[in-house]
Write a protein that holds these residues in place. Structure first.
Motif, PDB file in Angstrom:
ATOM      1  N   ALA A 744       0.835  -1.209   0.000  1.00 42.79           N
ATOM      2  CA  ALA A 744       0.000   0.000   0.000  1.00 42.79           C
ATOM      3  C   ALA A 744       0.870   1.259   0.000  1.00 42.79           C
ATOM      4  O   ALA A 744       0.602   2.219  -0.729  1.00 42.79           O
ATOM      5  CB  ALA A 744      -0.926  -0.016   1.212  1.00 42.79           C
ATOM      6  N   LEU A 745       1.939   1.276   0.813  1.00 43.43           N
ATOM      7  CA  LEU A 745       2.809   2.447   0.864  1.00 43.43           C
ATOM      8  C   LEU A 745       3.505   2.681  -0.461  1.00 43.43           C
ATOM      9  O   LEU A 745       3.581   3.838  -0.939  1.00 43.43           O
ATOM     10  CB  LEU A 745       3.843   2.256   1.985  1.00 43.43           C
ATOM     11  N   LEU A 750       4.106   6.033  -5.266  1.00 40.26           N
ATOM     12  CA  LEU A 750       4.202   6.115  -6.728  1.00 40.26           C
ATOM     13  C   LEU A 750       3.066   6.928  -7.311  1.00 40.26           C
ATOM     14  O   LEU A 750       3.254   7.744  -8.233  1.00 40.26           O
ATOM     15  CB  LEU A 750       4.206   4.701  -7.313  1.00 40.26           C
ATOM     16  N   ALA A 751       1.843   6.701  -6.776  1.00 37.14           N
ATOM     17  CA  ALA A 751       0.702   7.474  -7.285  1.00 37.14           C
ATOM     18  C   ALA A 751       0.852   8.954  -6.979  1.00 37.14           C
ATOM     19  O   ALA A 751       0.560   9.822  -7.815  1.00 37.14           O
ATOM     20  CB  ALA A 751      -0.589   6.924  -6.668  1.00 37.14           C
ATOM     21  N   LEU A 752       1.349   9.285  -5.771  1.00 36.73           N
ATOM     22  CA  LEU A 752       1.517  10.700  -5.416  1.00 36.73           C
ATOM     23  C   LEU A 752       2.551  11.367  -6.323  1.00 36.73           C
ATOM     24  O   LEU A 752       2.352  12.498  -6.789  1.00 36.73           O
ATOM     25  CB  LEU A 752       1.947  10.801  -3.951  1.00 36.73           C
ATOM     26  N   GLY A 753       3.662  10.677  -6.578  1.00 37.08           N
ATOM     27  CA  GLY A 753       4.674  11.275  -7.436  1.00 37.08           C
ATOM     28  C   GLY A 753       4.184  11.499  -8.842  1.00 37.08           C
ATOM     29  O   GLY A 753       4.360  12.596  -9.425  1.00 37.08           O
ATOM     30  N   ALA A 778      10.506   8.289  -6.150  1.00 39.77           N
ATOM     31  CA  ALA A 778      11.698   7.499  -5.813  1.00 39.77           C
ATOM     32  C   ALA A 778      11.479   6.698  -4.532  1.00 39.77           C
ATOM     33  O   ALA A 778      11.902   5.532  -4.441  1.00 39.77           O
ATOM     34  CB  ALA A 778      12.907   8.424  -5.670  1.00 39.77           C
ATOM     35  N   LEU A 779      10.846   7.275  -3.557  1.00 42.53           N
ATOM     36  CA  LEU A 779      10.554   6.519  -2.332  1.00 42.53           C
ATOM     37  C   LEU A 779       9.637   5.338  -2.614  1.00 42.53           C
ATOM     38  O   LEU A 779       9.804   4.248  -2.059  1.00 42.53           O
ATOM     39  CB  LEU A 779       9.920   7.450  -1.290  1.00 42.53           C
ATOM     40  N   GLY A 780       8.655   5.515  -3.487  1.00 41.82           N
ATOM     41  CA  GLY A 780       7.768   4.407  -3.854  1.00 41.82           C
ATOM     42  C   GLY A 780       8.517   3.286  -4.542  1.00 41.82           C
ATOM     43  O   GLY A 780       8.275   2.106  -4.276  1.00 41.82           O
ATOM     44  N   LEU A 781       9.465   3.669  -5.457  1.00 43.88           N
ATOM     45  CA  LEU A 781      10.260   2.627  -6.117  1.00 43.88           C
ATOM     46  C   LEU A 781      11.136   1.887  -5.114  1.00 43.88           C
ATOM     47  O   LEU A 781      11.293   0.660  -5.187  1.00 43.88           O
ATOM     48  CB  LEU A 781      11.127   3.254  -7.209  1.00 43.88           C
ATOM     49  N   VAL A 782      11.726   2.601  -4.178  1.00 39.43           N
ATOM     50  CA  VAL A 782      12.568   1.960  -3.177  1.00 39.43           C
ATOM     51  C   VAL A 782      11.762   0.984  -2.339  1.00 39.43           C
ATOM     52  O   VAL A 782      12.192  -0.151  -2.073  1.00 39.43           O
ATOM     53  CB  VAL A 782      13.250   3.024  -2.298  1.00 39.43           C
ATOM     54  N   VAL A 783      10.578   1.389  -1.922  1.00 40.22           N
ATOM     55  CA  VAL A 783       9.744   0.496  -1.112  1.00 40.22           C
ATOM     56  C   VAL A 783       9.334  -0.731  -1.922  1.00 40.22           C
ATOM     57  O   VAL A 783       9.350  -1.866  -1.428  1.00 40.22           O
ATOM     58  CB  VAL A 783       8.515   1.256  -0.580  1.00 40.22           C
ATOM     59  N   ALA A 784       8.982  -0.549  -3.199  1.00 42.69           N
ATOM     60  CA  ALA A 784       8.583  -1.672  -4.034  1.00 42.69           C
ATOM     61  C   ALA A 784       9.744  -2.629  -4.268  1.00 42.69           C
ATOM     62  O   ALA A 784       9.577  -3.863  -4.232  1.00 42.69           O
ATOM     63  CB  ALA A 784       8.027  -1.170  -5.363  1.00 42.69           C
ATOM     64  N   VAL A 785      10.957  -2.071  -4.507  1.00 45.96           N
ATOM     65  CA  VAL A 785      12.124  -2.927  -4.732  1.00 45.96           C
ATOM     66  C   VAL A 785      12.470  -3.706  -3.458  1.00 45.96           C
ATOM     67  O   VAL A 785      12.794  -4.900  -3.498  1.00 45.96           O
ATOM     68  CB  VAL A 785      13.310  -2.084  -5.219  1.00 45.96           C
ATOM     69  N   ALA A 787      10.430  -4.622  -1.090  1.00 44.34           N
ATOM     70  CA  ALA A 787       9.413  -5.645  -0.861  1.00 44.34           C
ATOM     71  C   ALA A 787       9.520  -6.784  -1.866  1.00 44.34           C
ATOM     72  O   ALA A 787       9.344  -7.951  -1.510  1.00 44.34           O
ATOM     73  CB  ALA A 787       8.017  -5.014  -0.924  1.00 44.34           C
ATOM     74  N   GLY A 788       9.818  -6.448  -3.113  1.00 42.30           N
ATOM     75  CA  GLY A 788       9.828  -7.483  -4.137  1.00 42.30           C
ATOM     76  C   GLY A 788      11.134  -8.236  -4.247  1.00 42.30           C
ATOM     77  O   GLY A 788      11.136  -9.447  -4.469  1.00 42.30           O
ATOM     78  N   VAL A 789      12.263  -7.523  -4.079  1.00 38.90           N
ATOM     79  CA  VAL A 789      13.564  -8.163  -4.280  1.00 38.90           C
ATOM     80  C   VAL A 789      14.123  -8.672  -2.965  1.00 38.90           C
ATOM     81  O   VAL A 789      14.549  -9.826  -2.854  1.00 38.90           O
ATOM     82  CB  VAL A 789      14.542  -7.189  -4.957  1.00 38.90           C
ATOM     83  N   ALA A 790      14.154  -7.827  -1.989  1.00 42.30           N
ATOM     84  CA  ALA A 790      14.768  -8.219  -0.717  1.00 42.30           C
ATOM     85  C   ALA A 790      13.865  -9.180   0.061  1.00 42.30           C
ATOM     86  O   ALA A 790      14.311 -10.229   0.529  1.00 42.30           O
ATOM     87  CB  ALA A 790      15.072  -6.980   0.118  1.00 42.30           C
ATOM     88  N   LEU A 791      12.585  -8.829   0.188  1.00 45.05           N
ATOM     89  CA  LEU A 791      11.670  -9.666   0.964  1.00 45.05           C
ATOM     90  C   LEU A 791      10.921 -10.696   0.124  1.00 45.05           C
ATOM     91  O   LEU A 791      10.205 -11.522   0.685  1.00 45.05           O
ATOM     92  CB  LEU A 791      10.648  -8.777   1.696  1.00 45.05           C
TER      93      LEU A 791
END
Length: 877
Positions: A744-745, A750-753, A778-785, A787-791
């Protein structure tokens, strides 16, 4: 007081008994005695009666005595079923020795029986009953056997064998010599008479039938005959009259000569059939090459082999007596040389023997068939001489030789030669033992303890043991072959399990049997927020065609990033997409079991499901059947399907049934005989390779429940002793609870940017980046990466979160614009009422007023001065 009452009762009872025995007064006759009344039972007809076992057994015995029908006495006390008399006449024909074997059957159930066996004029030498010496009594001119009748349970009496030896004088006169042989009254009487001279004839009176007449090795005559039932048989024998000169035998011969080239020897088979057109013959003579060894004939024929020159040998096959009918012979032999340039032996029928004279064969013809065993190649090198190639389907009859028929030739009485080239190809190694299917269930609990159940479906044609390598630190628990415990051997790592050979079925496919290995191992614990798991698996020293690994792990973790030699069809498995409960840390184990029911083994059994779905009438009938307690005959224990009202057996039932029935019979509820049990054990020993009579400490079976989440891995074509390892990563519930928030975050940022960038660009009518838009994107991309790559979280929800963020941003912007518009509509009328100049007659209403030009319009103090206060509005009348 009590003694007086007791004496009064005794007196009354005596008076009533006396009155009952006296005749009735006033009547001249004694009243008829009443038949005792049969007691009747008026109590309940259903229910359960419990009584001691001894009382119940006594009731059963009495009931059997009442139900057992009365036996009718036999029509006779004893029966002689058969008698065999073997008579040998001495060389002077003065005396005859008789050895008699009599089979006696005593039918009487009690008392004694008297059986006359032999006139007392015979000189008795020996007598025995069932191999034990006995005695006879003499009465009424006979030797008599006195036998005691014995009661026989559930069957016919056992026959008794009576043997005796005695001598009789031979009657000599002008005519044929004779012998009066006393007989017992037997249903079947056989005679075997041995006469001292050859070619003698026998006549048996009354009505004797001569079965055969043979020549003995000592030069005498053996005659076998049947005698009808009679008290005495008269035997008369004499020299056979000189036969008339028999015409020469005329016969043709058909032969099929088969030669089988095997890897180390050449086997030959000659099927000879002599068709007699007239006359008779006693023997046939065949010519074999000198290299032929072990010449022998099947059946009752004898073979004499003598050399003929330096290259051949003659085999004389004797028929035993003069044969006038068609006769078949089968002869076999072996040759040493079996490779290179080979010529099959030319075997011919040389002559027939009739009354000691040699007779020629009118014609002989047949076939030569060449067989090749596995790995042997037989081919013709040159054209044959004296033989004609033919098709294999033309050859009649069959053979017991090994190998496949490859070449066939027609042959005749002429010499033949068939040049051949025989090659022996080297044998290649083949896969003689393998594991068709392997299943491993590895149960891992939260404490880091694992139990493995390895099940191998083995086809074995050569191995004595199957080796299983256990992982480091593993401890062997048990090994089973065909479901039976076996004693393994080997070292600490390799477990050698004795296995039998597979039985080849009628379709030529070896059977598949089960080998099971149970072991225990300490594995890394699955704990914490997230971590890695690695599980080395057992190795097998056989090729595994298909391997299925079922890893049972705790269900509160999510498993992903599967690596190793075995593959899995899913990318991740575990509680990921659970519905949100009251909080991010709520227990979703019940929901998880519903969503992942296909991966669990704790599904109710079909029998339990059927029981729950059974109608009420069926349940009532089942309860009624359980209420009726049926007991096994002779034992008093309940049958295998009768558990009683409480749904279980009593300890006494188990003890009683185990005392009279085997464990397999207890489970089946059927009693087996001792012969069936022995045959079952022998078959079990032969097929499984595990003896039921083995001693020592045997392993036990431990049933470990399959609980948790099932991770199924597969691997095909595993080489012998090849390593197999399963690796993965896991995440706990705390990490899993953050996945919805992270998605969600990321979507909202991403939507806000993107929405901010689009909004500013549309408002200013040019691309305007600013600071807020790229920062939030950029913060949205970092959170997505993260969640998707690390976790390794599922990122499919980010798109929906982004769409939701865009909708929310659009809604906020629309609400802001509406609010500004609504506020602007309210400010315009308020300013007009406060004193704004009204429009002149020539200006439209609401037109802005133009300030006057000139110096008065400029601000005081020049350009840098402060703006002049606005002029008061002009008021027009």
């Amino acid at each position: 007081m009590r003694q007086g009452a007791w004496l009064t009762g005794v007196v009354v009872w005596a008076a009533s008994a006396a009155a009952w025995g006296q005749p009735a007064e006033g009547l001249g006759e004694t009243p008829a005695v009443r038949a005792p009344e049969v007691p009747t039972y008026v109590g309940p007809t259903t229910g359960v009666v419990r009584l001691p076992w001894s009382d119940f057994r006594e009731l059963v015995d009495r009931l059997r005595e009442l139900q057992q029908p009365e036996e009718t006495p036999p029509p006779t006390d004893s029966v002689i079923s058969s008698a065999v008399y073997r008579i040998a006449v001495d060389n002077e024909e003065q005396q005859a020795r008789i050895d008699a074997e009599i089979e006696l059957l005593v039918l009487s159930r009690e008392g004694w029986v008297d059986v006359p066996l032999l006139p007392d004029t015979a000189a008795l030498e020996a007598f025995a009953v069932d191999g034990h010496a006995g005695t006879l009594t003499q009465r009424d001119g006979f030797h008599r056997l006195i036998a005691r009748a014995e009661y026989v349970y559930y069957g016919t009496p056992t026959p008794r064998k009576v043997t005796m030896s005695y001598r009789l004088n031979v009657a000599r006169g002008q005519g044929p010599h004779g012998l009066d042989l006393p007989l017992v009254g037997a249903g079947i009487t056989r005679l075997e008479l041995t006469l001292p001279r050859a070619d003698q004839e026998l006549r048996v009176e009354p009505g004797g039938v001569v079965l055969e007449r043979l020549a003995t090795p000592e030069g005498g005559t053996l005659v076998r005959a049947l005698v009808p039932r009679a008290p005495q048989a008269t035997l008369r024998w004499s020299d056979r009259a000189a036969p008339m000169q028999e015409e020469a035998v005329r016969a043709v011969a058909d032969l099929v000569h088969r030669v089988a080239f095997q890897r180390h020897v050449v086997s030959g088979e000659l099927a000879l059939t002599v068709h007699v057109e007239r006359g008779s013959f006693e023997a046939v003579v065949l010519r074999f090459p000198k290299e032929a060894e072990g010449i022998r004939a099947g059946g009752d024929f004898s073979v004499d082999v003598v050399p003929e020159g330096e290259a051949f040998q003659l085999a004389t096959v004797r028929a035993g007596y003069a044969r006038r009918e068609d006769t078949s012979f089968v002869l076999r032999y072996e040759l040493a040389r079996n490779v290179g340039e080979v010529r099959p032996p030319d075997v011919k029928l040389v002559k027939l023997v009739q009354a000691g004279a040699d007779r020629e064969v009118v014609r002989q013809a047949g076939f030569l068939v060449l067989h090749a065993a596995e790995g042997m190649e037989v081919r013709a090198e040159q054209a044959p001489q004296g033989a004609e190639p033919c098709d294999l389907s033309e050859v009649p009859g069959g053979t017991e030789l090994e190998g496949q028929a490859v070449l066939a030739y027609r042959i005749s009485g002429l010499p033949y030669e068939v040049p051949l080239v025989v090659l022996r190809h080297a044998e290649r190694e083949v896969l003689a033992s393998a594991v068709q299917r392997a299943n491993l269930d590895l149960m891992v609990n939260r404490e880091g303890k694992a139990v493995g159940d390895l099940l191998l479906h083995v086809q074995n044609n050569e191995r004595q043991f199957v080796g299983v390598w256990l992982p480091d630190g593993a401890k062997l628990w048990a090994t089973f072959v065909r479901g039976l415990p076996v004693k393994p051997s080997g070292d600490e790592r390799w477990v050698m399990i004795p296995v039998p050979r597979s039985v080849v079925g009628p379709d030529g496919v070896p059977e598949t049997f089960l080998v099971e290995v149970l072991y225990y191992a300490d594995v890394p614990r699955l704990e914490g927020l997230m971590g890695d798991g690695a599980f080395p698996l057992p190795r097998v020293d056989l090729l595994i065609s298909s391997w299925t690994i079922a890893l049972w792990v705790p269900d509160e973790y999510r498993y992903f990033a599967f690596e190793g030699d075995a593959k899995i069809e899913v990318e991740s498995l575990g509680p990921v997409d659970l519905q949100t409960g009251r909080g991010p840390y709520d227990d979703h184990s019940g929901l998880l079991r519903q969503q992942l029911a296909a991966n669990y083994m704790n599904v109710p059994e079909p029998a339990a499901v059927m029981a729950r779905e059974a109608p009420e009438e069926t349940i009532v009938l089942e309860e009624k059947a359980e209420y009726e307690e049926e007991e096994e005959g002779d034992t008093g224990a309940r049958a295998a399907d009768d558990e009683g009202r409480m749904g279980k057996r009593d300890a006494e039932d188990v003890d009683r049934m185990a005392g009279v029935m085997g464990p397999r019979e207890v489970t089946s509820g059927r009693r087996t005989s001792a012969g069936e049990e022995r045959e079952r054990r022998e078959a079990l020993d032969h097929r499984s390779g595990v003896s039921t009579e083995s001693r020592g400490l045997l392993p036990i079976r431990v049933d470990v429940p399959r609980q948790g989440l099932r991770l199924e891995f597969t691997r095909s074509l595993v080489e012998p002793k090849d390593e197999t390892e399963v690796r993965f990563r896991y995440q706990g519930r705390t990490v899993l609870a953050t996945f919805p928030w992270l998605r969600a975050l990321a979507g909202l940022l991403l939507a806000l940017g993107l929405a901010r960038l689009a909004h500013q660009s549309l408002e200013r009518r040019r691309l305007s980046v600013g600071v807020l838009a790229p920062t939030t994107f950029a913060l949205g991309l970092v959170v997505a990466v993260v969640a998707g790559v690390a976790l390794r979280a599922p990122v499919g929800g980010v798109v929906w979160s982004w769409l939701a963020g865009m909708v929310v941003y659009l809604a906020v912007v629309a609400a802001w614009l509406l609010w500004r518009y609504w506020r602007g509509q309210r400010l315009v009328p308020a300013s007009a009422e406060a004193g704004a100049p009204s429009a002149g007659p020539s200006e439209p209403p609401g037109a802005p007023s133009v300030p006057p030009a000139g110096p008065a319009a400029a601000p005081e103090g020049g350009a840098g001065g402060a703006a002049a206060p606005p002029a008061p509005p002009e008021v027009r009348s």
